[in-house]
Design an enzyme around this catalytic site. Structure first.
Site, short mmCIF file in Angstrom:
data_model
loop_
_atom_site.label_atom_id
_atom_site.label_comp_id
_atom_site.label_asym_id
_atom_site.label_seq_id
_atom_site.Cartn_x
_atom_site.Cartn_y
_atom_site.Cartn_z
N ASN A 1 0.83 -1.21 0.00
CA ASN A 1 0.00 0.00 0.00
C ASN A 1 0.86 1.26 0.00
O ASN A 1 1.93 1.30 0.62
CB ASN A 1 -1.03 0.01 1.14
N GLU B 1 0.43 5.19 0.74
CA GLU B 1 -0.46 6.21 1.27
C GLU B 1 -0.01 7.60 0.85
O GLU B 1 1.07 7.79 0.28
CB GLU B 1 -0.51 6.07 2.80
N ASN B 2 -0.87 8.57 1.12
CA ASN B 2 -0.59 9.96 0.74
C ASN B 2 -1.21 10.86 1.79
O ASN B 2 -2.25 10.53 2.37
CB ASN B 2 -1.20 10.24 -0.64
N TYR C 1 -5.34 11.79 1.86
CA TYR C 1 -5.64 10.35 2.06
C TYR C 1 -6.20 9.60 0.84
O TYR C 1 -5.72 8.52 0.52
CB TYR C 1 -6.59 10.18 3.26
N CYS D 1 -4.35 0.92 -2.26
CA CYS D 1 -4.16 -0.37 -1.57
C CYS D 1 -3.12 -1.22 -2.29
O CYS D 1 -2.93 -1.11 -3.51
CB CYS D 1 -5.46 -1.16 -1.57
N GLU E 1 -3.25 -4.34 -3.14
CA GLU E 1 -3.79 -5.21 -4.18
C GLU E 1 -3.87 -4.49 -5.52
O GLU E 1 -3.56 -5.04 -6.58
CB GLU E 1 -5.21 -5.69 -3.81
N CYS F 1 -10.55 -4.86 0.30
CA CYS F 1 -11.66 -3.90 0.21
C CYS F 1 -12.43 -4.10 -1.09
O CYS F 1 -11.96 -4.76 -2.03
CB CYS F 1 -11.13 -2.47 0.33
N1 THU Z 1 -5.32 -1.45 2.57
C1 THU Z 1 -4.78 -2.27 1.62
O1 THU Z 1 -3.68 -2.02 1.11
N2 THU Z 1 -5.48 -3.36 1.27
C2 THU Z 1 -6.68 -3.75 1.81
O2 THU Z 1 -7.24 -4.74 1.40
C3 THU Z 1 -7.26 -2.96 2.90
C4 THU Z 1 -6.60 -1.68 3.20
C5 THU Z 1 -4.54 -0.28 2.99
C6 THU Z 1 -5.11 1.05 2.59
C7 THU Z 1 -4.49 1.96 3.64
O3 THU Z 1 -3.18 2.32 3.22
C8 THU Z 1 -4.37 1.07 4.87
O4 THU Z 1 -4.44 -0.26 4.39
C9 THU Z 1 -5.45 1.30 5.90
O5 THU Z 1 -6.70 1.23 5.35
#
Ligand code: THU
Length: 164
Positions: A63, A65-66, A69, A74, A76, A113
């Site tokens: 993942n 992030e920024n 937000y 993610c 995946e 998700c």
């Molecule tokens: N996140 C994922 O990378 N994959 C998922 O299936 C669920 C959530 C990440 C997004 C964010 O960077 C952090 O987990 C918290 O939600």
């Protein structure tokens, strides 16, 4: 008369990595390694994903992030888009997904998700080949699902764009 439609999802649950095939164990290990280098300074929830291609190659991602937000992505989708960009004609056989945090324990298998399920199902449909999903937390049980569409029934698909 109302008709009830029931949807059944089959999940294989394993107690430990030792029960998995060597390939699934290797894939999960690659996902765990990828989680170590996730960029997750806001959630401190590191996710790693490893996709096994039809040609045997393993592509990993995590993942990103920024500070704004919603601009983050993610693990995946990072992996699936990377596969789409670099190996557009190669089907994905399986994807292992795991999460870790230095702040709290994650002892349940991760559940991808909805947006990531939609993206993974697109790859399944594009190649007409199911993607097995291997899910684990930092520790604990492992869930294996045979196909992404099993965990995203009634997904939006291209035939809907053609009025079917
Ligand atoms: N996140 C994922 O990378 N994959 C998922 O299936 C669920 C959530 C990440 C997004 C964010 O960077 C952090 O987990 C918290 O939600």
């Amino acid at each position: 008369m109302v008709k009830k439609i029931e949807i059944r999802v089959e999940i294989d649950e394993y107690d430990s990595i030792g029960e998995l095939t060597d390939l699934d164990a290797r894939l999960l290990e690659a996902a765990g390694k990828a989680a170590d280098t996730a960029y997750a300074p806001y959630s401190h929830f590191n996710v790693g994903a490893a996709a096994l291609l039809d040609n045997g190659e393993i592509i990993v991602g995590n993942n990103q992030e920024n500070v704004a937000y919603p601009s983050g992505l993610c693990a995946e989708r990072v992996v699936m888009f990377s596969v789409g960009a670099h190996h557009p004609d190669v089907p994905v056989k399986a994807i292992a997904i795991t999460a870790k945090s230095e702040e709290f324990g994650i002892d349940e298998p991760l559940a991808p998700c909805g947006a990531c399920r939609q993206v993974m199902v697109e790859t399944e449909k594009k190649h007409g080949q199911n993607i097995r999903i291997i899910l684990r937390g930092q520790k604990g049980k492992i869930h294996v699902v045979n196909s992404v569409s099993d965990i995203l029934p009634f997904s939006f698909s291209s035939d809907k764009l053609k009025g079917k």
